[in-house]
Scaffold this active site. Structure first.
Site, short mmCIF file in Angstrom:
data_model
loop_
_atom_site.label_atom_id
_atom_site.label_comp_id
_atom_site.label_asym_id
_atom_site.label_seq_id
_atom_site.Cartn_x
_atom_site.Cartn_y
_atom_site.Cartn_z
CB CYS A 124 -1.05 -0.02 1.20
SG CYS A 124 -1.90 -1.40 1.37
CD1 TRP B 12 -0.80 -5.47 -3.61
CD2 TRP B 12 -0.51 -6.47 -1.64
NE1 TRP B 12 -0.13 -6.70 -3.63
CE2 TRP B 12 -0.04 -7.53 -2.46
CE3 TRP B 12 -0.37 -6.99 -0.26
CZ2 TRP B 12 0.47 -8.74 -2.16
CZ3 TRP B 12 -0.25 -8.21 0.16
CH2 TRP B 12 0.32 -8.93 -0.88
CD GLU C 102 17.09 -12.93 -8.92
OE1 GLU C 102 16.64 -13.31 -7.94
OE2 GLU C 102 16.74 -11.75 -9.18
CD GLU D 95 9.99 -10.84 -9.76
OE1 GLU D 95 9.35 -10.62 -8.75
OE2 GLU D 95 11.54 -11.00 -9.51
CG HIS E 159 18.88 -37.55 -7.68
ND1 HIS E 159 19.32 -38.91 -7.38
CD2 HIS E 159 19.97 -36.70 -7.88
CE1 HIS E 159 20.85 -38.86 -7.43
NE2 HIS E 159 21.11 -37.63 -7.83
C1 F6R Z 1 11.89 -10.10 -6.77
C2 F6R Z 1 11.93 -9.31 -5.62
C3 F6R Z 1 11.70 -9.68 -4.29
C4 F6R Z 1 12.36 -9.10 -3.16
C5 F6R Z 1 11.96 -9.48 -1.85
C6 F6R Z 1 12.86 -8.67 -0.70
O1 F6R Z 1 12.25 -9.51 -7.87
O2 F6R Z 1 12.02 -8.10 -5.83
O3 F6R Z 1 11.82 -10.94 -4.16
O4 F6R Z 1 13.64 -9.18 -3.39
O5 F6R Z 1 10.73 -8.99 -1.47
O6 F6R Z 1 12.89 -7.10 -0.98
P1 F6R Z 1 13.79 -6.45 -0.11
O7 F6R Z 1 15.09 -6.62 -1.12
O8 F6R Z 1 13.13 -4.94 -0.35
O9 F6R Z 1 13.88 -6.81 1.23
#
Ligand code: F6R
Length: 608
Positions: free
Chosen positions: A2, A74, A482, A489, A505
């Site tokens: 939000c 949100w 990653e 996403e 496996h």
């Molecule tokens: C993915 C992404 C999230 C953040 C996670 C942690 O692209 O951005 O997975 O990495 O929510 O966020 P921070 O780094 O702000 O603690």
């Protein structure tokens, strides 16, 4: 998550509020609303969906006011809808609030208010705060806040309008970020800097339980006991351009392109590029501390956790320190055994991730030292950690993290090299060579980006795929994690990552004719093994793309190659992730996804 913005001043605030909310759109939301004090009462406008819907509603039913609050929601409690959108008002319509966070005891509070005859309009936890403030209102919002706040369990950042005081705006926080600033025409509140940066660069960061009372020309701060506080402002030196798209179609694309500069800026800050020596004063461990380190725990969520996994390998391999990396949301609840002399490094772009904050506080409560790798100055993690190393990535607006991740990797390279040097595992000469290799990365990262047409071509060939498997060994496995996260996403394509040796496996059962497998192939030590794993899926029908530097002939003859410049194994992740970010971007682009604001996601995850 939000977003909050608020204003009290000499200007009609509707345009200011809408602009502020626009600047917070990147955080992710599903409804929006504004409230102003108009003719001694509260006027509200709300809409489900995008801000454009709210703007349209205001176009049809205009409102005007000099004191107002706005919100992008949100959804947590209660579906995204017009009714559940903020601001929320009390039953008398005397006050309006916007809220970020979650009130954990809202159910019991709601029941007890209902027994007192209060009828609720929404399903939100937030409305409980509005009704409590209305119920206990004693003619002074400040004292009413002091009465109500102790009843709330959970987290909140609040902006409050009191129709009886049209020239005042109130705000407070616990566990959710909130900032305050004085502009030329009035005073502002916001959940995040971009919302108000156009009006002021001197920002006050609210601490938990602080209350601020804003009027046109003054801002007064009070602690939880009601004592007036003197707070220092922090000057923000990045400008709005940093938060604009600069001609790129999306922030994600812009931020991918910024990575060579981010690497260069970070190096310039932490390394004396003339003498090729680390600036020791910028490192988190003194020579004595580095020598004494016996165990390091790295904590973060999502992409930040993935950076931590790379960091773990580097600290173990280069500096020979036992290191674990853990997901903060698990760590905080699994009653970890913490050694007395264990050092912690928490990783967070936003510095506001609820789970990472909780894990950090657990380590601190145990008396352990916490170093933070963080991108946002003044964020909760940056303020609470014992030492902060800033990633100099600039504001990251796209929800999917790209440049902050690369900056996190670079900080781990520097910490691991410096610690290895201090512990005697790297000679002065080897240290210089390593730093020289890092100094060549910006140019190489630029070369990867310049080859983006080829990546776009691969994406166009893969547009119909339903799922993608990313595989790798050692650091490449963490990169695969990653890469898979980035793809899912932003493009919503199912993707998984596997340690390449694990396929046989179980997972190999999923490989069939045409399955797309992306192999990260940068780790020379295990390249032969990885090539065998690639063969295992290829002969079962998989279409394979490999990311590699100087690929051996047998690889380039059998699979499609995305070639990256050569770099030492330990540094290859900084280059190899870039084509994967671009691949995710182009896949999402051709599917027409909302790339900068993927569905269901939020930039800063301030609830657990
Ligand atoms: C993915 C992404 C999230 C953040 C996670 C942690 O692209 O951005 O997975 O990495 O929510 O966020 P921070 O780094 O702000 O603690």
């Amino acid at each position: 998550m939000c977003g909050i913005v608020g204003y009290v001043g000499r200007e009609d605030c509707i345009a200011l509020l809408l602009k502020g909310l626009e600047r917070l759109e990147y955080r992710g939301y599903d409804s929006a609303g504004v409230a102003v004090i108009e003719d001694g009462g509260i006027s509200l406008r709300k809409a489900k969906g995008r801000l454009a819907n709210l703007q349209e509603e205001i176009g049809v039913n205009p409102l005007k006011g000099f004191t107002g609050i706005g919100h992008t929601r949100w959804a947590t409690h209660g579906e995204p809808s017009f009714i559940n959108a903020h601001p929320h008002v009390d039953i008398h319509g005397r006050l309006a609030i916007v809220h970020n966070g979650i009130i954990e005891n809202y159910f019991s509070l709601r029941k007890s208010l209902e027994q007192k005859g209060i009828r609720f309009a929404s399903q939100t936890d937030t409305e409980v705060i509005a009704q409590l403030l209305g119920f206990y209102y004693d003619g002074d919002m400040l004292t009413t806040l002091y009465r109500v706040l102790p009843m709330l369990e959970g987290s909140f950042a609040l902006g409050v309008l009191d129709a009886a005081c049209p020239d005042k705006l109130y705000c407070t926080r616990k566990g959710n970020p909130l900032i305050v600033g004085q502009g030329e025409t009035g005073s502002f509140i916001a959940s995040d800097i971009p919302a108000i940066l156009e009006y002021t660069r001197d920002i006050y960061f609210m601490d938990d339980y602080d209350i601020a009372v804003l009027s046109r020309d003054t801002i007064r701060f009070y602690d939880e006991m009601g004592n007036e506080l003197r707070k220092e402002s922090t000057h923000i030196d990045w400008d709005m351009e940093a938060a604009e798209k600069d001609g790129y179609a999306h922030f994600m694309l812009k931020e991918i392109h910024q990575q060579p500069k981010v690497i260069q800026d970070t190096l310039n800050h932490y390394v004396n590029m003339e003498t090729m020596e680390i600036r020791r004063e910028t490192m988190p461990f003194s020579p004595e501390q580095a020598k004494a380190l016996t165990k390091v725990t790295l904590l973060g969520c999502g992409t930040a956790y993935h950076a931590g996994l790379v960091g773990k390998s580097l600290l173990e391999n280069l500096a020979k320190i036992r290191t674990t990396a853990d997901v903060a949301s698990e760590y905080r609840y699994r009653e970890p055994l913490i050694d007395k002399d264990e050092a912690f490094i928490v990783i967070s772009q936003s510095g506001e991730t609820a789970d990472t904050i909780a894990a950090m506080r657990l380590a601190k409560a145990n008396g352990n030292r916490v170093v933070a790798l963080c991108n946002v100055i003044g964020s909760t993690i940056a303020r609470e950690a014992d030492t902060v190393m800033y990633t100099l990535a600039g504001p990251e607006i796209a929800v999917a993290s790209t440049k902050a991740y690369v900056a996190q990797l670079l900080l781990f390279e520097l910490i691991a090299l410096d610690t290895a040097h201090q512990r005697g595992y790297l000679s002065d000469e080897q240290m210089k060579e390593a730093l020289q290799a890092l100094a060549r990365l910006p140019e190489k990262a630029d070369a990867v980006i310049q080859a983006k047409e080829k990546i776009q071509y691969f994406a166009s060939q893969s547009s119909n795929c339903k799922s993608v498997f990313f595989i790798g060994r050692l650091l490449d496995y963490y990169l695969a994690m990653e890469a898979a996260l980035k793809l899912k996403e932003v493009s919503y394509i199912h993707s998984e990552s596997y340690a390449a040796g694990e396929l046989k496996h179980g997972t190999i059962a999923l490989i069939e004719e045409g399955t797309l497998v992306v192999a990260m192939a940068t780790q020379h030590k295990v390249l032969g093994k990885l090539i065998s794993n690639i063969e295992e899926v290829r002969v079962r029908g998989a279409k394979v793309i490999a990311v590699a530097a100087n690929p051996p002939q047998m690889l380039s003859e059998s699979v499609a190659i995305l070639e990256i410049p050569e770099a030492p194994d330990a540094m290859a992740p900084l280059l190899a992730i870039i084509p994967m970010q671009l691949f995710a971007y182009y896949m999402a682009l051709q599917k027409g996804c909302d790339i900068d604001k993927p569905r269901n996601l939020a930039k800063s995850v301030t609830v657990e």
